[in-house]
Structure formats: C-alpha cells, structure tokens
Design an enzyme around this catalytic site. Structure first.
Site, PDB file in Angstrom:
ATOM      1  N   ASP A  64      15.952  24.599  21.611  1.00 53.20           N
ATOM      2  CA  ASP A  64      16.691  23.536  21.615  1.00 53.20           C
ATOM      3  C   ASP A  64      16.568  22.444  20.696  1.00 53.20           C
ATOM      4  O   ASP A  64      15.492  21.942  20.460  1.00 53.20           O
ATOM      5  CB  ASP A  64      16.459  22.597  23.155  1.00 53.20           C
ATOM      6  CG  ASP A  64      17.495  21.848  23.496  1.00 53.20           C
ATOM      7  OD1 ASP A  64      18.177  21.184  22.641  1.00 53.20           O
ATOM      8  OD2 ASP A  64      17.946  21.671  24.795  1.00 53.20           O
ATOM      9  N   SER A 113      23.582  19.305  24.533  1.00 53.50           N
ATOM     10  CA  SER A 113      23.047  20.693  25.043  1.00 53.50           C
ATOM     11  C   SER A 113      24.120  21.276  26.043  1.00 53.50           C
ATOM     12  O   SER A 113      24.206  22.399  26.129  1.00 53.50           O
ATOM     13  CB  SER A 113      21.706  20.374  25.477  1.00 53.50           C
ATOM     14  OG  SER A 113      20.817  20.070  24.178  1.00 53.50           O
ATOM     15  N   PHE A 278       6.180  24.030  37.485  1.00 51.05           N
ATOM     16  CA  PHE A 278       4.971  23.540  36.887  1.00 51.05           C
ATOM     17  C   PHE A 278       4.879  22.127  36.522  1.00 51.05           C
ATOM     18  O   PHE A 278       3.658  21.717  36.228  1.00 51.05           O
ATOM     19  CB  PHE A 278       4.668  24.543  35.526  1.00 51.05           C
ATOM     20  CG  PHE A 278       4.734  25.769  35.954  1.00 51.05           C
ATOM     21  CD1 PHE A 278       3.906  26.549  36.791  1.00 51.05           C
ATOM     22  CD2 PHE A 278       5.492  26.599  35.348  1.00 51.05           C
ATOM     23  CE1 PHE A 278       3.955  27.889  37.215  1.00 51.05           C
ATOM     24  CE2 PHE A 278       5.822  28.004  35.728  1.00 51.05           C
ATOM     25  CZ  PHE A 278       4.901  28.420  36.433  1.00 51.05           C
ATOM     26  N   GLU A 320      14.020  29.472  26.834  1.00 51.87           N
ATOM     27  CA  GLU A 320      14.335  28.134  26.078  1.00 51.87           C
ATOM     28  C   GLU A 320      13.051  27.351  25.780  1.00 51.87           C
ATOM     29  O   GLU A 320      12.242  26.995  26.757  1.00 51.87           O
ATOM     30  CB  GLU A 320      15.163  27.092  26.936  1.00 51.87           C
ATOM     31  CG  GLU A 320      15.486  26.104  25.828  1.00 51.87           C
ATOM     32  CD  GLU A 320      16.050  24.895  26.961  1.00 51.87           C
ATOM     33  OE1 GLU A 320      16.555  23.894  26.390  1.00 51.87           O
ATOM     34  OE2 GLU A 320      15.706  24.765  28.186  1.00 51.87           O
ATOM     35  N   HIS A 329      14.153  13.886  19.164  1.00 53.67           N
ATOM     36  CA  HIS A 329      14.793  12.651  19.559  1.00 53.67           C
ATOM     37  C   HIS A 329      13.726  11.429  19.437  1.00 53.67           C
ATOM     38  O   HIS A 329      14.163  10.521  19.030  1.00 53.67           O
ATOM     39  CB  HIS A 329      14.978  13.017  20.983  1.00 53.67           C
ATOM     40  CG  HIS A 329      16.211  13.357  21.188  1.00 53.67           C
ATOM     41  ND1 HIS A 329      17.565  13.059  20.694  1.00 53.67           N
ATOM     42  CD2 HIS A 329      16.680  14.395  21.795  1.00 53.67           C
ATOM     43  CE1 HIS A 329      18.478  13.879  21.014  1.00 53.67           C
ATOM     44  NE2 HIS A 329      18.180  14.646  21.760  1.00 53.67           N
ATOM     45  N   HIS A 367      22.114  23.357  19.260  1.00 54.42           N
ATOM     46  CA  HIS A 367      22.533  22.437  18.155  1.00 54.42           C
ATOM     47  C   HIS A 367      21.414  22.026  17.549  1.00 54.42           C
ATOM     48  O   HIS A 367      20.334  22.556  17.621  1.00 54.42           O
ATOM     49  CB  HIS A 367      23.022  21.158  18.902  1.00 54.42           C
ATOM     50  CG  HIS A 367      22.046  20.270  19.811  1.00 54.42           C
ATOM     51  ND1 HIS A 367      20.857  19.862  19.298  1.00 54.42           N
ATOM     52  CD2 HIS A 367      21.900  20.413  21.168  1.00 54.42           C
ATOM     53  CE1 HIS A 367      20.171  19.472  20.395  1.00 54.42           C
ATOM     54  NE2 HIS A 367      20.640  20.073  21.605  1.00 54.42           N
ATOM     55  N   HIS A 452      21.382  14.172  17.724  1.00 47.31           N
ATOM     56  CA  HIS A 452      21.816  15.556  17.244  1.00 47.31           C
ATOM     57  C   HIS A 452      22.465  15.426  16.039  1.00 47.31           C
ATOM     58  O   HIS A 452      23.095  14.399  15.457  1.00 47.31           O
ATOM     59  CB  HIS A 452      22.518  16.376  18.440  1.00 47.31           C
ATOM     60  CG  HIS A 452      21.950  16.489  19.841  1.00 47.31           C
ATOM     61  ND1 HIS A 452      22.494  16.848  20.823  1.00 47.31           N
ATOM     62  CD2 HIS A 452      20.777  16.218  19.888  1.00 47.31           C
ATOM     63  CE1 HIS A 452      22.040  16.859  21.945  1.00 47.31           C
ATOM     64  NE2 HIS A 452      20.639  16.513  21.289  1.00 47.31           N
TER      65      HIS A 452
END
Length: 498
Positions: A64, A113, A278, A320, A329, A367, A452
């Site tokens: 991601d 996303s 988890f 992922e 970010h 992205h 993004h």
C-alpha cells in the site's frame, strides 16, 4: 561547504581540457563491474522462459503506497543492510514482466486505497471511499439481490479454489476489505462506524461481512489486525451490537488466533478455516514488531501458501504490506522502508514455496505517495541521510555536505506535503537527527498528514502468462489479466481464454 550544481558545459569543458583531465574523472575501478552487471542482465533477459500455460494459483502482493521512488529508496536501503549498496535488488525486481499502472478513479486524479484496490480485485474503477461497488451504486447496493461486482476471492470460491487474505493493516481496512466485502463507505468497518441512513437501507458493516462470507466453502484464511472491530465494547472492542464475531467464527468449527504463539502453533495441514487477529487496530510496523506479539509478514505469507496449496484446484491469495502507506502519511521514511524490507522478505518466502510453472505472482501498489528522492547524493550516501555530493573535480575525495540557498543542509528523501514543513531558521539538521527511526522527513506544503500521489505505480509479474503484463495499463485491467491467466471466462457466459 556550499556545493552548487555543475552545469553540462562546465563538465564538458573538463573533459575537453585534455587527456590528463579526462583521466582524473573516470570511474575509479567500477566500470568493469558495471559492464558485467549489464551483460548479466542481458543474459537473464534473453533467457526469460515465457510460460503461456494457464495459471493454477495466483498471489497478488500489494504494498500500500509503494510509489516508484519508494521502490528505489527501499532497494538502496536494503543494499545498505546487505553491503551491496545501489547495486542491490529487491526480490521482485528480478521478475521478467513489468508495467506502469494508471491509478486515477472515477472521481479523482489522486485516488484512495478503497477505489484503487477495488479496481485491482473487481475490474471496475469506482469512486473514492467505495469498497467493491460500482461508481453509480449507492444505498441501492445494500438491497437484497443487488448487482454487485464480484471480487477475485468471490469468483475463486465459486470455482472451488482456496482463498486467503494476509495484511499488516486491519483486515477491515480498505485494501483487504475489497476482497470479501461490498461497502459504500470504507470507514464502515464496525456497526458503530455506520451512518443511520446506511443502517436503515440494510447495509452491513465490513467485519460482519467477513464473518458472513459464504461464497463456495468460505475464505480459508484471513490474517492481519483489527481485532477491536470484531469484539463488543464490553470486551474491549468497538462493536455496539454486542456481537463477538471471533466467538461466532469459532462456533462454526473454525479456528481463531490472536497472538504470535497461537499462530505459530497452527498446523497448515489442518483443514479448518483460520482467522488471525493479532492487534486491536493495525499490526506493528516491522521496525517495532519485536515489541509486539505478532508474526511477521513473511511468516503469515509462508503459512498461507502452505495452507492454501493443499487445495488440488488451486488458490488465490492476496498479501498486503499495509503499513508502508501509514508511514508515508506520517512522513516517516524509515518505517516505510523497513516495512518494504518485510514486504520483500514475504515475496522471497513465497518464491521459495511455489512452482512458477503453475503460480502467477503479481506485485504492485494501489497508489503512490509524494516522497521524493533527489539532491545529487554521492554513491554510498545513506538513503535516509543528509545529501553529500561527490566533487567531479576531485575524484576520490570525501563527498561534501550540500546546502540550500540559505546555507542549510537537507535530506535525500523528502515529501511534497505533510506535517513537518522545512524551516529556514533554528538549528540546522544533523546526521544523528535525520537517521533516527522517529525522524519525520521535511515537507514543502504543511498538512496534518501527507497525501497520496496520482503518479503511475509499478507492477511486476512472473509465472504463467506473466508476459501479458506490460506497457502502460489501466489499474482495473490488472483484474482482467489475472482472471484471464486463470482461464476464467471474461464474462460468465463466455468461454475461457485459451
């Protein structure tokens, strides 16, 4: 020392000054190595084995937020650990097929996303924030019998394949959710997140949709974070309906684990579906995982392949690296790059377990991000460090710190926007500060969170029909290529692709 850029005329003048000057500028002993590396790459390219047969299995790896500069920086960061610097390569960079993927969606040049993952796993571009619904579907998507776009996992289950989802993000987060859920708004992860109009229309929260997923014999495996979305408030969760979805999962002869020890005790040969949750929210960054009781992305990937490969009809698996995005970010390049190393290790673990004559592996991003890689740093300069530039007039001398027009140093990696705007006063940056794991790279435009990027992302493919992946393609084309590689009909009433 204030180093300025050297214009092409200046450098050309040095070469024209005579043989002696030219000799001082030549590469110091590396030219032969560079030539041989290029020849080795040529040999590998010429020996690429095209596999035209139908794929039995597919593994879709998504990092991601993995922009192309992220790949480049992660490669060098990995090289710093391995001792081969800029010549280092990530495991997936050896794949024979590559493409550039266009990530815009139906309402934005720079997408999120939810919409980009929807394109990858349903073949439909949609609007920002939407999870596996068409762009023109709204509350009507929640009605019984709504014509929703089927996902890779749903289609695989209908055909008897085993399916699995692995993520370091919450399993209810945008990317993993697109594989099993259909939601108008990505934030509807638990019932307490939903809007009244959605509830009135019969919409179901994402966590509950995972539990209710009933295509085929159901998802065989889902591993990641997000435990709080499955538990009621009275048990430390966020659900307002009082449901304990983990207990409900287990009540149907399925297995649930919540820590690394429980996960490592699992037998992949056992037949019961597995739900691994988890952490209450996202799993830890790889840099912090030693402090958390969580398995690594490579461990989860290896277990998933060992578990799913027992199905004689094949499998579809999505893995992922969800937290590369979160580190970007925050403009924390260190954690983005260390999570990229974990992603690379997961791909390497997969390559050790699969037969590429029957398993198609696709590596891509949903992205990109605005991280930049610039400043003319010399070879061997730490990728997270301050820019130090080699002086072409004095080969062999130590690279010198490069300063901006106000006389202040800066880092190789930075961000176009985000929380840590570059200052022109106060203490200048130093190496100890910028190399620290918690350092936030500087930005040009102040925002509470970095955004993004709308730039194309890279895709790498190997295995059966990987040669179909190439050039510049629309993001939703990736779904159609994967479906065709598996030999599925382009539409339910069409014959399979030969």
């Amino acid at each position: 020392m204030h180093i300025k850029s050297f214009g092409p005329a200046v450098v050309l003048g040095v070469f024209l000054a005579g043989a002696a000057s030219a000799a001082t500028l030549q590469d110091t002993g590396n030219d032969g190595d560079n030539w041989q590396r290029a020849r080795a790459e040529l040999d590998r390219r010429m020996a690429v084995d095209v596999r035209p047969q139908q794929a039995r299995n597919v593994i879709l790896f998504i990092a991601d937020g993995m922009s192309i500069p992220t790949i480049s920086a992660a490669r060098i960061y990995g090289g710093e650990q391995a001792g081969d610097g800029e010549t280092h390569t990530l495991s997936f960079e050896a794949f024979p097929s590559t493409a550039l993927v266009r990530t815009y969606n139906t309402d934005a040049q720079v997408a999120d996303s939810a919409s980009t993952a929807t394109a990858l796993v349903t073949g439909h571009k949609t609007r920002s924030g939407a999870i596996s619904v068409r762009a023109d579907q709204f509350l009507d998507a929640c009605a019984p019998g709504a014509d929703l776009p089927p996902t890779l996992v749903e289609l695989a289950e209908r055909r008897g394949l085993a399916t699995g989802i692995v993520s370091t993000a919450r399993l209810t987060h945008a990317t993993p959710a697109t594989l099993y859920a259909h939601s108008l708004i990505r934030s509807w992860e638990a019932d307490s997140d939903m809007r009244p109009e959605g509830v009135a229309a019969g919409c179901v929260d994402i966590a509950a949709q995972l539990l209710a997923f009933d295509e085929g014999d159901g998802i065989e495996l889902a591993l990641g974070g997000g435990r709080a979305r499955f538990l009621p408030e009275a048990e430390g969760g966020v659900r307002a309906d009082g449901r304990n979805l983990i207990a409900e999962w287990q009540a149907n002869d399925r297995v649930a684990v919540t820590d690394a020890a429980g996960f490592r005790a699992l037998d992949p040969a056992a037949g019961a579906p597995v739900l691994g949750l988890f952490s209450d929210s996202h799993m830890a960054y790889e840099a912090d995982r030693s402090e958390a009781d969580e398995p690594s992305l490579a461990e989860m990937t290896a277990f998933a392949i060992d578990r799913l490969s027992r199905n004689e009809d094949g499998y579809v698996l999505m893995v992922e690296a969800g937290r590369v995005d979160h580190a970007h970010h925050a403009t924390n390049a260190y954690r983005a790059l260390t999570d990229m190393q974990a992603f690379d290790a997961a791909i390497a673990a997969a390559l050790e377990r699969v037969d590429l004559d029957e398993t198609l592996i696709v590596v891509t991003a949903d992205h990109g991000h605005t991280m930049t890689f610039s400043g003319y740093p010399g070879r061997g300069n730490p990728i997270l460090g301050l820019v130090r530039r080699a002086n072409p007039y004095e080969p062999g001398t130590e690279p010198q710190l490069t300063l901006d027009e106000t006389g202040r140093p800066y880092t190789t990696l930075g961000y176009q926007n985000g929380p840590n705007v570059r200052a022109h006063e106060g203490e200048p940056l130093d190496e100890e500060t910028v190399m620290a794991p918690d350092y936030l790279q500087e930005t040009a435009v102040e925002l509470s969170n970095e955004t993004h990027s709308g730039a194309d992302v890279a895709l790498y493919a190997t295995g059966p029909r990987a040669h179909w992946f190439g050039g510049s393609i629309e993001q939703n084309t990736v779904f159609h290529l994967i479906s065709a590689a598996l030999g599925w009909p382009r539409d339910e009433d069409e014959t399979a692709v030969e």
